[in-house]
Design an enzyme around this catalytic site. Sequence first.
Site, PDB file in Angstrom:
ATOM      1  CG  ASP A   1      -1.989  -1.052   1.177  1.00  0.00           C
ATOM      2  OD1 ASP A   1      -2.475  -1.342   0.071  1.00  0.00           O
ATOM      3  OD2 ASP A   1      -2.347  -1.581   2.246  1.00  0.00           O
TER       4      ASP A   1
ATOM      5  CG  ASP B   1      -6.768  -1.610  -1.883  1.00  0.00           C
ATOM      6  OD1 ASP B   1      -7.020  -2.821  -2.008  1.00  0.00           O
ATOM      7  OD2 ASP B   1      -5.849  -1.170  -1.165  1.00  0.00           O
TER       8      ASP B   1
END
Length: 192
Positions: free
Chosen positions: A142, A160
């Site tokens: 991330d 995402d």
Amino acid sequence: MTRVMKPPIRLSRVIADLISQTCTRSTSIVVVSSVLLGTIALDQVTKWAALTVLSTPPYKIEVTPFFDLSLGFNTGVSFGVFGDLFSNQQWPLITMTIAIAMVLTVWAARMDRLFETVAIALMAGGAFGNIIDRIRQGAVTDFLDFHVMGLHWPAFNFADVFICVGAASLVIVSIVSTATDGSKNIERDDAP
């Protein structure tokens, strides 16, 4: 000379027309394959760039006062939920995610409306992008970090984003389809 004015195009009608475009099974398969390849490629390239650039101090790049590129790793589900549970056992999570991604891929390929096909394929592509990370490194990379006044939204990645955009698109389709069907029913009821 008399000039005939066309009625203005209503945005809701344009959206409804876009959402209702149909496609054949072979077109659907091509669209799903293209969206899957595109989303996975974009996700993996951006994660590679994040790992390359953000792996050296200071480990983050301040882009705006509310947005940083900051390297993080997620061993849990969305936003790190159940991170402790899955930190040392990624294979159950990988197996479940593969099953979900496969179901989404088959569902997308069987859709006859183009907008829904793309939306579901975006979700599947995002899931596959995160699966690749889990298999390769045991966690999802991330790096997109939004924050305000010291409060941080959990960091996320483009996979995402694709999953959220696909899901939001399905919600929009549902709302627009319901509204369009309702207005058609009203028109039929008003017919003589």
